[in-house]
Scaffold this motif. Structure first.
Motif, PDB file in Angstrom:
ATOM      1  N   SER A  94       3.252  -4.770  -7.162  1.00  0.00           N
ATOM      2  CA  SER A  94       2.987  -5.288  -5.823  1.00  0.00           C
ATOM      3  C   SER A  94       3.550  -6.697  -5.709  1.00  0.00           C
ATOM      4  CB  SER A  94       1.484  -5.311  -5.527  1.00  0.00           C
ATOM      5  OG  SER A  94       0.871  -6.416  -6.156  1.00  0.00           O
ATOM      6  N   ILE A  95       3.558  -7.198  -4.505  1.00  0.00           N
ATOM      7  CA  ILE A  95       4.073  -8.547  -4.260  1.00  0.00           C
ATOM      8  C   ILE A  95       3.246  -9.601  -4.983  1.00  0.00           C
ATOM      9  CG2 ILE A  95       2.729  -8.850  -2.154  1.00  0.00           C
ATOM     10  CD1 ILE A  95       5.126 -10.424  -1.021  1.00  0.00           C
ATOM     11  N   ARG A 106      10.529  -9.429  -0.944  1.00  0.00           N
ATOM     12  CA  ARG A 106       9.344  -8.673  -0.523  1.00  0.00           C
ATOM     13  C   ARG A 106       8.546  -9.458   0.506  1.00  0.00           C
ATOM     14  NH1 ARG A 106       7.050  -5.463  -5.743  1.00  0.00           N
ATOM     15  NH2 ARG A 106       5.852  -4.364  -4.141  1.00  0.00           N
ATOM     16  N   ASP A 231       2.063  -2.864  -1.823  1.00  0.00           N
ATOM     17  CA  ASP A 231       2.021  -3.976  -0.883  1.00  0.00           C
ATOM     18  C   ASP A 231       1.096  -3.690   0.289  1.00  0.00           C
ATOM     19  OD1 ASP A 231       3.703  -5.385  -2.486  1.00  0.00           O
ATOM     20  OD2 ASP A 231       5.493  -5.146  -1.239  1.00  0.00           O
TER      21      ASP A 231
END
Length: 411
Positions: A94-95, A106, A231
């Protein structure tokens, strides 16, 4: 104070995070200084950054204080069922844990997807869902504005923006609350949220629409479905519970502080002031995990080892006496708080705007619909959830003159 003279580490748990966090942070600062040793569940060590300047340094130097959780020097002692794993993930694409140029790409994708949300449409969704929720209790004359309202509104709005069907909202609320509370159901909540996001992307691949998920899928940067799912989970978790707590904490302030009484009779300026003061004095996001030291360094007169975990003490930094010399002063329009983070990993600006619109609309609509609202219990009886991470009310019982439901009648 030097590290050799410091008292024992502070357990990051216990009822005082619920009953008197501000005083607890002051005590920790007096005993340990601006960077304090703490213990997480299972006596896992970490550092809590309480100083405003030190927090600015940590969040402003992503090379030295990285978001790459693989750097953590404690992974070998973390069990698979550790309740904080949803908050401190490993190998999570994920970010939150992406660094460098990929993170910037992102962040641009997410900002673009959220920034395309039409403000008028956003407020209309928030008003409609707020009215629907208020319709369920407005004729009773009493309500718990946390269980009946604040914890239900943000996720319903966000789910609609992201592309979910309205009926998915209740399950998402339960999953998010379980995950964020970091207790025995945390991992189950995370799995429900994961499966929901995966199903959403399957739908949007075949039937894209004017929603956040479809815009993320259409981004030309080439992100995988797994990355977008992660995200979306981060955005939903970060957007729902803190916004719900922002609504609840602001309503409590307005119902218990005479400075905001005018807003209960239609004054809108006080709503914005109350929301701003909450971000300074009673911020929903109290502590965040975190950053990891990329190499040995010093911070706030502490020796930090490579791989050490640093927790961002947002609430403590907001009240740092080194920058808040008059702790009783009203903060007004000052937005220099850390409540949305700082640096390249701070909450994206479009996400902040969405949270503010949802929270402010939620507060304004409930005051419009039940204008003579008042606490149904003494102010001292209103308590917060026992969490060191998020500061939100366990309940907010109110009474008011019963009013008819709107149903399908436009406001």
């Amino acid at each position: 104070m030097t590290s050799t003279a410091a008292p024992a580490p502070v357990p990051l748990s216990g009822p005082r995070f619920q009953t008197e966090p501000a005083e607890l942070y002051r005590e920790i600062r007096r005993e340990h200084g601006s960077v304090a040793p703490v213990l997480l569940d299972g006596d896992v060590p970490a550092w809590l950054v309480l100083g405003y300047r030190e927090l600015h340094q940590v969040t402003g130097d992503p090379e030295l204080f990285s978001r790459d959780s693989e750097l953590w020097n404690q992974w070998e002692r973390i069990p698979a069922d550790w309740p904080l794993l949803p908050m401190i993930g490993r190998k999570q694409p994920s970010i939150l844990y992406t660094v460098g140029e990929r993170h910037r790409q992102r962040a641009a994708m997410i900002s673009g997807a959220l920034g395309a949300v039409d403000p008028a449409e956003l407020r209309a969704h928030a008003e409609r869902f707020a009215d629907e929720l208020i319709d369920t209790f407005c004729d009773k004359g009493t309500s718990d504005l946390i269980a009946d309202y604040a914890t239900l509104l943000p996720v319903r709005v966000l789910a609609r923006l992201y592309g979910f069907a309205d009926e998915d909202g209740p399950g998402l609320v339960t999953a998010l609350n379980d995950m964020i509370d970091g207790r025995e159901r945390a991992l189950a909540g995370q799995q429900h949220l994961l499966r929901s996001m995966q199903r959403l992307l399957v739908t949007k691949h075949t039937a894209p629409g004017p929603d956040v998920a479809s815009r993320m899928l259409a981004d030309p940067s080439g992100f995988t479905d797994e990355e977008i799912v992660q995200d979306l989970m981060v955005m939903m978790a970060a957007g729902h519970q803190p916004t719900a707590d922002w609504i609840g904490n602001s309503l409590r302030l307005m119902l218990t502080d005479s400075r905001f009484a005018a807003s209960l009779f239609g004054g809108r300026h006080s709503v914005a002031e109350a929301m701003n003061e909450v971000l300074w004095e009673d911020t929903p996001t109290q502590n965040v995990a975190g950053r990891w030291a990329a190499r040995d360094t010093r911070l706030g007169d502490r020796q930090i080892k490579a791989g050490d975990l640093l927790l961002l003490g947002l609430a403590a930094a907001n009240s740092d006496p080194q920058v808040r010399t008059d702790s009783a002063s009203f903060t007004g329009g000052n937005n220099a708080f850390f409540s949305f983070g700082h640096g390249e990993h701070r909450c994206p600006f479009p996400a902040q705007e969405i949270a503010e619109v949802i929270a402010r609309t939620g507060i304004e609509v409930v005051l419009d619909r039940v204008p003579d609202i008042d606490l149904a219990v003494p102010a001292t009886a209103v308590t917060s959830r026992p969490s060191p991470w998020l500061r939100g009310l366990a309940e907010l019982p109110v009474r008011f003159t019963p009013t008819p439901a709107l149903g399908d009648t436009p406001r």
